[in-house]
Design a protein around this motif. Structure first.
Motif, PDB file in Angstrom:
ATOM      1  N   GLY A  55       0.809  -1.207   0.000  1.00 50.61           N
ATOM      2  CA  GLY A  55       0.000   0.000   0.000  1.00 50.61           C
ATOM      3  C   GLY A  55       0.844   1.259   0.000  1.00 50.61           C
ATOM      4  O   GLY A  55       2.049   1.221   0.253  1.00 50.61           O
ATOM      5  N   PRO A  56       0.230   2.421  -0.319  1.00 54.69           N
ATOM      6  CA  PRO A  56       0.957   3.689  -0.257  1.00 54.69           C
ATOM      7  C   PRO A  56       1.419   3.952   1.171  1.00 54.69           C
ATOM      8  O   PRO A  56       0.618   3.920   2.105  1.00 54.69           O
ATOM      9  CB  PRO A  56      -0.098   4.724  -0.705  1.00 54.69           C
ATOM     10  N   GLY A  57       2.730   4.147   1.350  1.00 55.79           N
ATOM     11  CA  GLY A  57       3.261   4.358   2.687  1.00 55.79           C
ATOM     12  C   GLY A  57       3.720   3.089   3.375  1.00 55.79           C
ATOM     13  O   GLY A  57       4.102   3.114   4.551  1.00 55.79           O
ATOM     14  N   SER A  58       3.728   1.969   2.662  1.00 53.18           N
ATOM     15  CA  SER A  58       4.141   0.696   3.280  1.00 53.18           C
ATOM     16  C   SER A  58       5.653   0.548   3.360  1.00 53.18           C
ATOM     17  O   SER A  58       6.149  -0.402   3.960  1.00 53.18           O
ATOM     18  CB  SER A  58       3.555  -0.488   2.504  1.00 53.18           C
ATOM     19  N   GLY A  59       6.397   1.474   2.746  1.00 52.01           N
ATOM     20  CA  GLY A  59       7.857   1.445   2.848  1.00 52.01           C
ATOM     21  C   GLY A  59       8.561   0.874   1.637  1.00 52.01           C
ATOM     22  O   GLY A  59       9.759   0.559   1.706  1.00 52.01           O
ATOM     23  N   LYS A  60       7.866   0.759   0.513  1.00 52.36           N
ATOM     24  CA  LYS A  60       8.461   0.161  -0.685  1.00 52.36           C
ATOM     25  C   LYS A  60       9.704   0.917  -1.140  1.00 52.36           C
ATOM     26  O   LYS A  60      10.759   0.319  -1.399  1.00 52.36           O
ATOM     27  CB  LYS A  60       7.436   0.137  -1.834  1.00 52.36           C
ATOM     28  N   GLU A  87      -3.901   0.000   6.721  1.00 55.06           N
ATOM     29  CA  GLU A  87      -4.199   1.329   6.173  1.00 55.06           C
ATOM     30  C   GLU A  87      -3.801   2.451   7.121  1.00 55.06           C
ATOM     31  O   GLU A  87      -3.195   3.438   6.692  1.00 55.06           O
ATOM     32  CB  GLU A  87      -5.687   1.434   5.846  1.00 55.06           C
ATOM     33  N   ALA A  88      -4.145   2.341   8.401  1.00 52.11           N
ATOM     34  CA  ALA A  88      -3.871   3.437   9.340  1.00 52.11           C
ATOM     35  C   ALA A  88      -2.384   3.778   9.388  1.00 52.11           C
ATOM     36  O   ALA A  88      -1.993   4.948   9.374  1.00 52.11           O
ATOM     37  CB  ALA A  88      -4.373   3.060  10.737  1.00 52.11           C
ATOM     38  N   THR A  89      -1.541   2.750   9.415  1.00 54.80           N
ATOM     39  CA  THR A  89      -0.100   2.966   9.461  1.00 54.80           C
ATOM     40  C   THR A  89       0.401   3.562   8.152  1.00 54.80           C
ATOM     41  O   THR A  89       1.214   4.493   8.146  1.00 54.80           O
ATOM     42  CB  THR A  89       0.640   1.641   9.743  1.00 54.80           C
ATOM     43  N   CYS A  90      -0.092   3.034   7.034  1.00 54.65           N
ATOM     44  CA  CYS A  90       0.319   3.545   5.716  1.00 54.65           C
ATOM     45  C   CYS A  90      -0.038   5.021   5.559  1.00 54.65           C
ATOM     46  O   CYS A  90       0.781   5.835   5.107  1.00 54.65           O
ATOM     47  CB  CYS A  90      -0.355   2.737   4.608  1.00 54.65           C
ATOM     48  N   VAL A  91      -1.265   5.371   5.918  1.00 52.29           N
ATOM     49  CA  VAL A  91      -1.721   6.755   5.756  1.00 52.29           C
ATOM     50  C   VAL A  91      -0.908   7.690   6.644  1.00 52.29           C
ATOM     51  O   VAL A  91      -0.486   8.773   6.214  1.00 52.29           O
ATOM     52  CB  VAL A  91      -3.223   6.867   6.070  1.00 52.29           C
ATOM     53  N   GLN A  92      -0.657   7.283   7.878  1.00 49.87           N
ATOM     54  CA  GLN A  92       0.130   8.114   8.795  1.00 49.87           C
ATOM     55  C   GLN A  92       1.534   8.364   8.246  1.00 49.87           C
ATOM     56  O   GLN A  92       2.035   9.495   8.266  1.00 49.87           O
ATOM     57  CB  GLN A  92       0.218   7.442  10.161  1.00 49.87           C
ATOM     58  N   ARG A  93       2.159   7.329   7.731  1.00 49.43           N
ATOM     59  CA  ARG A  93       3.504   7.470   7.163  1.00 49.43           C
ATOM     60  C   ARG A  93       3.498   8.376   5.944  1.00 49.43           C
ATOM     61  O   ARG A  93       4.370   9.236   5.789  1.00 49.43           O
ATOM     62  CB  ARG A  93       4.046   6.101   6.768  1.00 49.43           C
ATOM     63  N   ALA A  94       2.523   8.176   5.058  1.00 54.83           N
ATOM     64  CA  ALA A  94       2.477   8.959   3.828  1.00 54.83           C
ATOM     65  C   ALA A  94       2.187  10.425   4.104  1.00 54.83           C
ATOM     66  O   ALA A  94       2.722  11.314   3.425  1.00 54.83           O
ATOM     67  CB  ALA A  94       1.438   8.377   2.875  1.00 54.83           C
ATOM     68  N   ASP A 108       6.313  -8.267   6.853  1.00 53.96           N
ATOM     69  CA  ASP A 108       5.572  -7.402   7.771  1.00 53.96           C
ATOM     70  C   ASP A 108       6.298  -6.060   7.848  1.00 53.96           C
ATOM     71  O   ASP A 108       7.373  -5.953   8.436  1.00 53.96           O
ATOM     72  CB  ASP A 108       5.509  -8.062   9.155  1.00 53.96           C
ATOM     73  N   SER A 109       5.707  -5.030   7.236  1.00 55.51           N
ATOM     74  CA  SER A 109       6.403  -3.741   7.168  1.00 55.51           C
ATOM     75  C   SER A 109       5.908  -2.729   8.196  1.00 55.51           C
ATOM     76  O   SER A 109       6.120  -1.525   8.051  1.00 55.51           O
ATOM     77  CB  SER A 109       6.285  -3.143   5.762  1.00 55.51           C
ATOM     78  N   THR A 110       5.248  -3.220   9.255  1.00 57.16           N
ATOM     79  CA  THR A 110       4.828  -2.316  10.326  1.00 57.16           C
ATOM     80  C   THR A 110       5.994  -1.990  11.260  1.00 57.16           C
ATOM     81  O   THR A 110       5.898  -1.076  12.078  1.00 57.16           O
ATOM     82  CB  THR A 110       3.687  -2.942  11.157  1.00 57.16           C
ATOM     83  N   ARG A 111       7.080  -2.711  11.133  1.00 62.51           N
ATOM     84  CA  ARG A 111       8.217  -2.576  12.046  1.00 62.51           C
ATOM     85  C   ARG A 111       9.182  -1.491  11.577  1.00 62.51           C
ATOM     86  O   ARG A 111       8.935  -0.796  10.596  1.00 62.51           O
ATOM     87  CB  ARG A 111       8.923  -3.926  12.164  1.00 62.51           C
ATOM     88  N   SER A 112      10.291  -1.367  12.275  1.00 61.48           N
ATOM     89  CA  SER A 112      11.287  -0.359  11.914  1.00 61.48           C
ATOM     90  C   SER A 112      11.931  -0.707  10.576  1.00 61.48           C
ATOM     91  O   SER A 112      11.887  -1.864  10.124  1.00 61.48           O
ATOM     92  CB  SER A 112      12.374  -0.271  12.991  1.00 61.48           C
ATOM     93  N   VAL A 171      12.625  -4.522   9.118  1.00 60.23           N
ATOM     94  CA  VAL A 171      12.047  -4.960   7.849  1.00 60.23           C
ATOM     95  C   VAL A 171      13.139  -5.400   6.889  1.00 60.23           C
ATOM     96  O   VAL A 171      13.041  -6.460   6.250  1.00 60.23           O
ATOM     97  CB  VAL A 171      11.201  -3.832   7.213  1.00 60.23           C
ATOM     98  N   PHE A 172      14.216  -4.616   6.819  1.00 60.07           N
ATOM     99  CA  PHE A 172      15.272  -4.945   5.864  1.00 60.07           C
ATOM    100  C   PHE A 172      16.003  -6.231   6.229  1.00 60.07           C
ATOM    101  O   PHE A 172      16.507  -6.936   5.345  1.00 60.07           O
ATOM    102  CB  PHE A 172      16.273  -3.797   5.726  1.00 60.07           C
ATOM    103  N   ALA A 173      16.036  -6.562   7.512  1.00 56.52           N
ATOM    104  CA  ALA A 173      16.657  -7.827   7.933  1.00 56.52           C
ATOM    105  C   ALA A 173      15.929  -9.000   7.283  1.00 56.52           C
ATOM    106  O   ALA A 173      16.557  -9.967   6.815  1.00 56.52           O
ATOM    107  CB  ALA A 173      16.626  -7.951   9.451  1.00 56.52           C
ATOM    108  N   ASP A 174      14.600  -8.916   7.200  1.00 56.62           N
ATOM    109  CA  ASP A 174      13.831  -9.981   6.549  1.00 56.62           C
ATOM    110  C   ASP A 174      13.962  -9.905   5.031  1.00 56.62           C
ATOM    111  O   ASP A 174      13.994 -10.939   4.351  1.00 56.62           O
ATOM    112  CB  ASP A 174      12.356  -9.878   6.943  1.00 56.62           C
TER     113      ASP A 174
END
Length: 229
Positions: free
Chosen positions: A49-54, A157-164, A209-213, A217-220
């Motif tokens: 999603g938008p803001g998921s950290g891609k 969604e809530a996390t994605c929107v907040q980040r974006a 799971d991209s809700t983490r730091s 996330v990059f470790a996975d």
């Protein structure tokens, strides 16, 4: 069944117009590389999603694994900004409304960008986003590359929107606002998630799971790329 039928119909349509919209430069470069014995370019689709950290994770993948990062969104925004672009106004309208830009535009921009590095490995970020995108890719570019897997960043969604929204304070992006983000996320859920599920059924999805730091996330992500054959 509906997906298969729609995809088959779109694939037939694209086979008819392929010669008109697929950049000859990419097909020629890819054919030349294959004829010389070089392996087909490798592609990883990056979805979420938008803001998921891609974008953030793609930057790290480029540094760690040497991929070429192609963001469908960035290519569309760059095309929109060109004064002489025949598609600029159309792209702007779709982006502002949170809709998916017509596949012939996006596929053409991606293929042109890939032509600059026809023998490398590519991260294609934010694509494919719907059934039409899949069919267009399969018709125009798919036969010339190896699709390794789909990297999927799972984030609510809530996390994605907040980040974006936070990103929008400095990004200058016209679509980083609450109204556009809500539309974009709903489009993502209704049109892109079925594509994620489609690739998952083919065993191609690598879910993160991209809700983490960023580091967690990059470790996975590193584990996924380290396991590539």
């Amino acid at each position: 069944m509906a997906f298969v039928t729609a995809t088959a119909a779109l694939h037939w349509m694209w086979s008819r117009v392929n010669a008109l919209i697929a950049p000859a430069t990419y097909r020629a470069a890819s054919s030349k590389a294959t004829a010389s014995g070089a392996e087909k370019p490798h592609v990883v689709f990056v979805l979420g999603g938008p803001g998921s950290g891609k974008g953030t994770q793609c930057e790290r993948i480029v540094q760690e694994f040497g991929f070429v990062h192609l963001s469908a969104g960035d290519l569309l925004r760059a095309e929109r900004a060109k004064p002489a672009s025949k598609n600029g106004e159309l792209i702007d309208k779709y982006i502002r409304e949170g809709k998916i830009v017509p596949v012939q535009i996006t596929c053409t921009l991606l293929a042109e960008a890939m032509a600059l590095n026809p023998t490398k490995s590519f991260l294609i970020d934010g694509f494919p986003r719907n059934q039409d995108n899949v069919a267009g890719w399969d018709a125009v570019v798919g036969p010339s590359v190896n699709l390794d897997f789909v990297l999927f960043f799972d984030c609510p969604e809530a996390t994605c929107v907040q980040r974006a929204l936070q990103r929008g304070l400095t990004s200058g992006r016209t679509d980083d606002n609450k109204e556009s983000l809500t539309k974009r996320f709903h489009t993502y859920e209704s049109e892109t998630m079925p594509i994620v599920n489609y690739f998952d059924r083919k065993g191609l999805v690598r879910k993160i799971d991209s809700t983490r730091s960023v580091d967690e996330v990059f470790a996975d992500v590193k584990k996924v790329f380290a396991a590539r054959k």
